[in-house]
Design a protein around this motif. Sequence first.
Motif, short mmCIF file in Angstrom:
data_model
loop_
_atom_site.label_atom_id
_atom_site.label_comp_id
_atom_site.label_asym_id
_atom_site.label_seq_id
_atom_site.Cartn_x
_atom_site.Cartn_y
_atom_site.Cartn_z
N GLU A 9 0.83 -1.21 0.00
CA GLU A 9 0.00 0.00 0.00
C GLU A 9 0.86 1.26 0.00
N ALA A 10 2.02 1.21 0.64
CA ALA A 10 2.92 2.36 0.62
C ALA A 10 3.47 2.59 -0.78
N LEU A 11 3.71 1.52 -1.52
CA LEU A 11 4.24 1.64 -2.87
C LEU A 11 3.19 2.13 -3.87
N THR A 12 1.99 1.63 -3.74
CA THR A 12 0.96 1.90 -4.74
C THR A 12 0.06 3.07 -4.40
N GLY A 13 -0.02 3.42 -3.10
CA GLY A 13 -0.92 4.49 -2.70
C GLY A 13 -2.37 4.08 -2.67
N SER A 14 -2.65 2.78 -2.75
CA SER A 14 -4.03 2.30 -2.70
C SER A 14 -4.08 1.01 -1.90
N ALA A 15 -5.28 0.59 -1.53
CA ALA A 15 -5.44 -0.59 -0.68
C ALA A 15 -5.01 -1.86 -1.41
N ALA A 16 -4.32 -2.73 -0.70
CA ALA A 16 -3.98 -4.05 -1.24
C ALA A 16 -5.13 -4.99 -0.90
N ALA A 17 -5.91 -5.35 -1.91
CA ALA A 17 -7.14 -6.09 -1.67
C ALA A 17 -6.93 -7.60 -1.60
N PHE A 18 -5.85 -8.10 -2.23
CA PHE A 18 -5.72 -9.54 -2.40
C PHE A 18 -4.35 -10.03 -1.94
N PHE A 19 -4.34 -11.31 -1.50
CA PHE A 19 -3.14 -11.94 -0.97
C PHE A 19 -2.97 -13.28 -1.66
N SER A 20 -1.73 -13.70 -1.88
CA SER A 20 -1.48 -15.07 -2.34
C SER A 20 -0.50 -15.74 -1.39
N TYR A 21 -0.76 -17.02 -1.12
CA TYR A 21 0.01 -17.76 -0.13
C TYR A 21 1.32 -18.26 -0.74
N PRO A 22 2.47 -17.91 -0.14
CA PRO A 22 3.74 -18.45 -0.63
C PRO A 22 3.74 -19.98 -0.60
N HIS A 23 4.23 -20.58 -1.66
CA HIS A 23 4.28 -22.04 -1.79
C HIS A 23 2.88 -22.65 -1.81
N GLY A 24 1.84 -21.84 -1.81
CA GLY A 24 0.49 -22.35 -1.73
C GLY A 24 0.17 -22.99 -0.40
N VAL A 25 1.00 -22.73 0.62
CA VAL A 25 0.88 -23.41 1.91
C VAL A 25 0.17 -22.52 2.93
N LEU A 26 -0.85 -23.06 3.58
CA LEU A 26 -1.50 -22.34 4.68
C LEU A 26 -1.91 -23.35 5.73
N GLY A 27 -1.90 -22.89 6.97
CA GLY A 27 -2.33 -23.73 8.09
C GLY A 27 -3.78 -23.48 8.43
N GLY A 28 -4.23 -24.06 9.53
CA GLY A 28 -5.63 -23.96 9.90
C GLY A 28 -6.09 -22.55 10.20
N GLU A 29 -5.17 -21.67 10.64
CA GLU A 29 -5.56 -20.31 11.01
C GLU A 29 -5.09 -19.26 10.01
N THR A 30 -4.37 -19.68 8.97
CA THR A 30 -3.77 -18.70 8.05
C THR A 30 -4.83 -17.89 7.32
N ALA A 31 -5.85 -18.55 6.81
CA ALA A 31 -6.89 -17.83 6.07
C ALA A 31 -7.59 -16.80 6.96
N GLU A 32 -7.82 -17.17 8.22
CA GLU A 32 -8.48 -16.23 9.15
C GLU A 32 -7.57 -15.02 9.42
N LEU A 33 -6.27 -15.24 9.50
CA LEU A 33 -5.34 -14.13 9.70
C LEU A 33 -5.32 -13.20 8.49
N VAL A 34 -5.40 -13.76 7.30
CA VAL A 34 -5.43 -12.94 6.08
C VAL A 34 -6.71 -12.11 6.05
N GLU A 35 -7.82 -12.71 6.39
CA GLU A 35 -9.09 -11.97 6.42
C GLU A 35 -9.04 -10.87 7.47
N ALA A 36 -8.50 -11.18 8.65
CA ALA A 36 -8.43 -10.19 9.73
C ALA A 36 -7.51 -9.03 9.37
N ALA A 37 -6.53 -9.26 8.50
CA ALA A 37 -5.62 -8.19 8.08
C ALA A 37 -6.27 -7.22 7.12
N GLY A 38 -7.46 -7.56 6.62
CA GLY A 38 -8.18 -6.64 5.75
C GLY A 38 -8.18 -6.99 4.28
#
Length: 356
Positions: free
Chosen positions: A277-306
């Motif tokens: 967001e600092a680079l683009t000056g606009s909201a970062a709406a989307f996230f992609s998981y490195p290695h495609g790997v996520l745990g049981g709480e990862t998706a919830e943390l991404v949602e909570a981050a906005g």
Amino acid sequence: MTGRGALRKARRAKMRIKAALQHRVAVLLYHRIASPASDAFGLAVSPETFAEQLDVVEKLADVVTLEELVRGLAADAPPRRAIAITFDDGYADNALTAAPALACRGLAATFFLATGFMMNGRRFWWDRLADILLRPEKLPPRLDPVLAGEPLSAQLRPYPGAENGAQQATQWQSGDPRQAGDPPRSLRHDLFVDLQARLRTIGAERQDALLDDLAAWAGVRECDAPDGRPMSPREASDLARMPGMSVGAHSVGHLALGDLPAAEQDREIRESKIAVEALTGSAAAFFSYPHGVLGGETAELVEAAGFEAAFTSGGAAVTGNAPLYRLPRVVCEDVGGDLFRRRLRAHLFPLGSLRD
């Protein structure tokens, strides 16, 4: 149920199945558009092949933005047989080669950046590891069992038919299971697999220390490294201003988030969002998981981050029932237009009986 009622129910079920088959979006996942001298992970698609693949994309379906895809999913009205284009990691060739090629065709794309590499200018850790272990013709016969405080489970030792245990490395796909009849993997490959698994769960300082020690042992200098640098902050900022191009977050250090404690996952997720967001000056709406790997709480943390949605590398088309924080993508390889077309059709037209 009367005969007519059963018939109506069958018709409704048929319509639901037809809608599910028609409302499919293939979210393409690229990493590099380049022709590197070596490509141990199979991440690169040559510019010539990329042009062939874009020809197929334009003929086969409409290209939509991630915003259009996610908005449609949220409204229970996903796009009908469409394609979205994404890139992971943030290689410089994304900004210098891929984006201009897309812009010339009027095609939109989203670029997910691993922001730590972009900010410090260091090459991606997996490329450094491949250069150190797979590029040299020979390696020293002995390796300290501890590098930069990290114990190693794989060791170089005398290998049948190889002098001093140093065997010429061959290209291979990291993590691919061996098939029956495959030649035995050399011990440097065993070491490579061990270190790759270790590096994807430790922070940047420990990564750099281990890789620096390993490079000194192998006699590899960083200035000898081939191309493949991350884009600079200026290149990322310019990319975000190009028509049709958007930028998303891909963590800070490209670590396997599901293997980290929740607090570390949260830091990787939130700090990458702040940097984008600092680079683009606009909201970062989307996230992609490195290695495609996520745990049981990862998706919830991404949602909570906005973030509004997040993407894996699950190798399937997005359908109407896909969860917004586990949206799959189709990994694109360096294959010509005919094979690419057949693979893409299999995702968009799973019955194989519908015309383009």
